[in-house]
Design a protein around this motif. Sequence first.
Motif, PDB file in Angstrom:
ATOM      1  N   SER A  62       2.668   2.877  -0.541  1.00 53.62           N
ATOM      2  CA  SER A  62       2.057   3.723  -1.538  1.00 53.62           C
ATOM      3  C   SER A  62       0.796   2.975  -1.957  1.00 53.62           C
ATOM      4  CB  SER A  62       2.993   3.926  -2.734  1.00 53.62           C
ATOM      5  OG  SER A  62       2.258   4.539  -3.779  1.00 53.62           O
ATOM      6  N   THR A  88      -1.321   3.913  -3.809  1.00 50.74           N
ATOM      7  CA  THR A  88      -1.449   4.182  -5.250  1.00 50.74           C
ATOM      8  C   THR A  88      -1.253   2.904  -6.070  1.00 50.74           C
ATOM      9  OG1 THR A  88      -0.335   6.268  -4.735  1.00 50.74           O
ATOM     10  CG2 THR A  88      -0.512   5.678  -7.063  1.00 50.74           C
ATOM     11  N   LYS A  89      -0.435   2.004  -5.558  1.00 50.36           N
ATOM     12  CA  LYS A  89      -0.002   0.831  -6.321  1.00 50.36           C
ATOM     13  C   LYS A  89      -0.976  -0.329  -6.095  1.00 50.36           C
ATOM     14  CE  LYS A  89       3.253   3.778  -7.104  1.00 50.36           C
ATOM     15  NZ  LYS A  89       4.492   3.874  -6.334  1.00 50.36           N
ATOM     16  N   VAL A  96      -4.049   8.332  -6.098  1.00 58.44           N
ATOM     17  CA  VAL A  96      -2.759   8.518  -5.422  1.00 58.44           C
ATOM     18  C   VAL A  96      -3.062   8.603  -3.928  1.00 58.44           C
ATOM     19  CG1 VAL A  96      -0.769  10.050  -5.082  1.00 58.44           C
ATOM     20  CG2 VAL A  96      -1.668   9.658  -7.391  1.00 58.44           C
ATOM     21  N   MET A  97      -2.477   7.704  -3.164  1.00 59.91           N
ATOM     22  CA  MET A  97      -2.763   7.655  -1.724  1.00 59.91           C
ATOM     23  C   MET A  97      -1.692   6.884  -0.980  1.00 59.91           C
ATOM     24  SD  MET A  97      -6.515   6.903  -0.244  1.00 59.91           S
ATOM     25  CE  MET A  97      -5.843   6.090   1.172  1.00 59.91           C
ATOM     26  N   SER A 124      -0.660  10.693  -0.113  1.00 56.16           N
ATOM     27  CA  SER A 124       0.102   9.950  -1.119  1.00 56.16           C
ATOM     28  C   SER A 124       1.058   9.034  -0.369  1.00 56.16           C
ATOM     29  CB  SER A 124       0.904  10.912  -2.000  1.00 56.16           C
ATOM     30  OG  SER A 124       1.869  11.600  -1.218  1.00 56.16           O
ATOM     31  N   GLY A 125       1.691   8.142  -1.109  1.00 58.01           N
ATOM     32  CA  GLY A 125       2.728   7.319  -0.485  1.00 58.01           C
ATOM     33  C   GLY A 125       3.814   8.201   0.107  1.00 58.01           C
ATOM     34  N   MET A 126       4.209   9.237  -0.627  1.00 51.47           N
ATOM     35  CA  MET A 126       5.275  10.119  -0.135  1.00 51.47           C
ATOM     36  C   MET A 126       4.844  10.895   1.111  1.00 51.47           C
ATOM     37  SD  MET A 126       8.056   9.460  -1.417  1.00 51.47           S
ATOM     38  CE  MET A 126       8.876  10.686  -0.395  1.00 51.47           C
ATOM     39  N   TYR A 172      13.200   3.699  -3.561  1.00 53.19           N
ATOM     40  CA  TYR A 172      12.350   4.652  -4.253  1.00 53.19           C
ATOM     41  C   TYR A 172      13.006   6.047  -4.156  1.00 53.19           C
ATOM     42  CZ  TYR A 172       8.147   6.853  -5.910  1.00 53.19           C
ATOM     43  OH  TYR A 172       7.252   7.562  -6.661  1.00 53.19           O
ATOM     44  N   ASP A 212       9.102  -0.028   3.768  1.00 55.35           N
ATOM     45  CA  ASP A 212       8.209   0.310   2.664  1.00 55.35           C
ATOM     46  C   ASP A 212       7.762  -1.011   2.042  1.00 55.35           C
ATOM     47  OD1 ASP A 212       7.080   1.003   0.208  1.00 55.35           O
ATOM     48  OD2 ASP A 212       8.386   2.736  -0.057  1.00 55.35           O
ATOM     49  N   THR A 268       5.349  -1.512  -0.170  1.00 56.41           N
ATOM     50  CA  THR A 268       4.549  -1.273  -1.379  1.00 56.41           C
ATOM     51  C   THR A 268       4.657  -2.424  -2.380  1.00 56.41           C
ATOM     52  OG1 THR A 268       4.856   1.100  -1.129  1.00 56.41           O
ATOM     53  CG2 THR A 268       4.232   0.323  -3.318  1.00 56.41           C
ATOM     54  N   PHE A 269       5.884  -2.890  -2.643  1.00 54.57           N
ATOM     55  CA  PHE A 269       6.080  -3.915  -3.682  1.00 54.57           C
ATOM     56  C   PHE A 269       5.502  -5.266  -3.272  1.00 54.57           C
ATOM     57  CE2 PHE A 269       9.338  -2.812  -7.125  1.00 54.57           C
ATOM     58  CZ  PHE A 269       9.029  -1.468  -7.085  1.00 54.57           C
ATOM     59  N   LEU A 290       3.112   1.108 -10.803  1.00 50.00           N
ATOM     60  CA  LEU A 290       2.998  -0.351 -10.735  1.00 50.00           C
ATOM     61  C   LEU A 290       1.776  -0.710  -9.908  1.00 50.00           C
ATOM     62  CD1 LEU A 290       4.530  -1.513  -7.647  1.00 50.00           C
ATOM     63  CD2 LEU A 290       6.030   0.152  -8.691  1.00 50.00           C
ATOM     64  N   GLU A 326      13.543  -0.944   2.212  1.00 49.05           N
ATOM     65  CA  GLU A 326      12.616  -1.257   1.131  1.00 49.05           C
ATOM     66  C   GLU A 326      12.995  -2.663   0.692  1.00 49.05           C
ATOM     67  OE1 GLU A 326      11.821   2.113  -1.648  1.00 49.05           O
ATOM     68  OE2 GLU A 326      12.240   0.571  -3.145  1.00 49.05           O
TER      69      GLU A 326
HETATM   70  C1  LIG Z   1       5.223   4.850  -5.652  1.00 51.22           C
HETATM   71  C2  LIG Z   1       6.065   4.528  -4.487  1.00 51.22           C
HETATM   72  C3  LIG Z   1       6.217   5.431  -3.427  1.00 51.22           C
HETATM   73  C4  LIG Z   1       5.582   6.803  -3.433  1.00 51.22           C
HETATM   74  O1  LIG Z   1       4.193   6.742  -3.435  1.00 51.22           O
HETATM   75  P1  LIG Z   1       3.253   7.873  -4.089  1.00 51.22           P
HETATM   76  O2  LIG Z   1       1.891   7.322  -3.865  1.00 51.22           O
HETATM   77  O3  LIG Z   1       3.643   7.992  -5.520  1.00 51.22           O
HETATM   78  O4  LIG Z   1       3.507   9.138  -3.357  1.00 51.22           O
HETATM   79  C5  LIG Z   1       6.992   5.049  -2.343  1.00 51.22           C
HETATM   80  N1  LIG Z   1       7.607   3.852  -2.311  1.00 51.22           N
HETATM   81  C6  LIG Z   1       7.498   2.963  -3.324  1.00 51.22           C
HETATM   82  C7  LIG Z   1       8.204   1.657  -3.232  1.00 51.22           C
HETATM   83  C8  LIG Z   1       6.718   3.262  -4.437  1.00 51.22           C
HETATM   84  O5  LIG Z   1       6.628   2.387  -5.431  1.00 51.22           O
END
Ligand SMILES: *Cc1c(COP(=O)(O)O)cnc(C)c1O
Length: 405
Positions: free
Chosen positions: A216, A218-219, A228-229, A81-83, A106, A194, A196-197, A348, A165
Amino acid sequence: MTESHKLHAETLVVSQGRPAHEHDAPVNTPIYMTSTFRGAKTVDTLNDKVYARFHNPSWDDLEEVIASLEEAELPGLTFASGMAAVAAVEDLVPVGSAILIPRHTYMASISLAQKLERRGVCEVIRYDLDDTEGTLAAMEAAASARSLSGENIDYRAPKVLMWIESPTNPMLEIADLTVLLPAAQKLGIVTAVDNTFSTPLVQKPLNLGADIVVHSATKFIAGHSDVVMGLAVTNNPVLRAAMLEHRTVNGAIAGPFEAFLALRGVRTLALRVQRSMANAQELAERLQEHPMVREVRYPGLPADPFHKRAVAQMDGFGAVLCVVLDADAAGTDAMVNQLQLWTPATSLGGVESLIERRRRHLAEPDSIPESLLRLSVGIENVEDLYRDLDQAMRSVPKASKDSIG
Ligand SMILES: *Cc1c(COP(=O)(O)O)cnc(C)c1O
């Protein structure tokens, strides 16, 4: 193709991470459903697969693609997962260390650092991304308290880890990466961004001097709200080995089917992100004028306080925007319940547009307005998206001036 022609991201997402170009090879990466691998000779942990918690070939192509997108030399690392990816980074810090982490980040990334602090491992120092001078002072203090220098950094156990972030969740503040990352390098502070965004299409923190990038997946990377990854990328072999060891011994591994779905999602990452960003820009501009909207936060708006920084270090402004409604918490929830097309849900980066009043999470800090909605803009038709927001907003009574949270 000549060496000098660098492929563009739109091409890399499609062309990288494919099986060998050989006759009869599959075009797509197979899913390896096996927990173990045949072997009877002495194990070479660098080259042998051995056991599927150590290595699963289903990960390799995704790890290659994410590295090519972030312009890293070493393959990335997939996580459960991202975490799990965040944990592989934060868990590197030794006793007596510090983790610098933004005030708005986050929530689980903060909780994890605080958990380490409660166990006496590290000190957690919160900083304001907004305030570059103050952040630099906090970095200098944390580094000098631990006699750090940029010369000999212990990457296996960084004494000061700076978590960044940018843009932040959910306020969409943007860090001055062009100042903070080189400053951290000089001070001997290890940095993790991070991403992700932004996705690597919009921002490449390694090129700006970051040590580690996490996602993450996942997004946006997987992009269809069905996986979820997580992923981590670094150019530093010591950091990569330490995160790989963490993944293996903690068992924080991605399932082979999830890796397949994420790689499949990556193939359309460029198209999805471009369309979602165009939709987000259009919605941000229109919502600015809406009578029910008190504030729009989106770095793509010239009036946004972070617009200049975004232009300087990003290639676009992302597909997440925030709107503060002229309503109280109940009115904002009522508006969300009037929506027909937008899906009320957290998360997201999927093809479908999601909306969420962030303060519905009790852990969200009270510096976030009660009527703040986070919009993850998908790839639908923008007129349809706007009309749905407009009809829902018009159905809600305006808040009296003193009830606005
Ligand atoms: C969702 C998210 C995470 C965590 O990721 P998971 O895949 O839910 O474990 C970490 N950082 C940001 C910015 C996220 O949006």
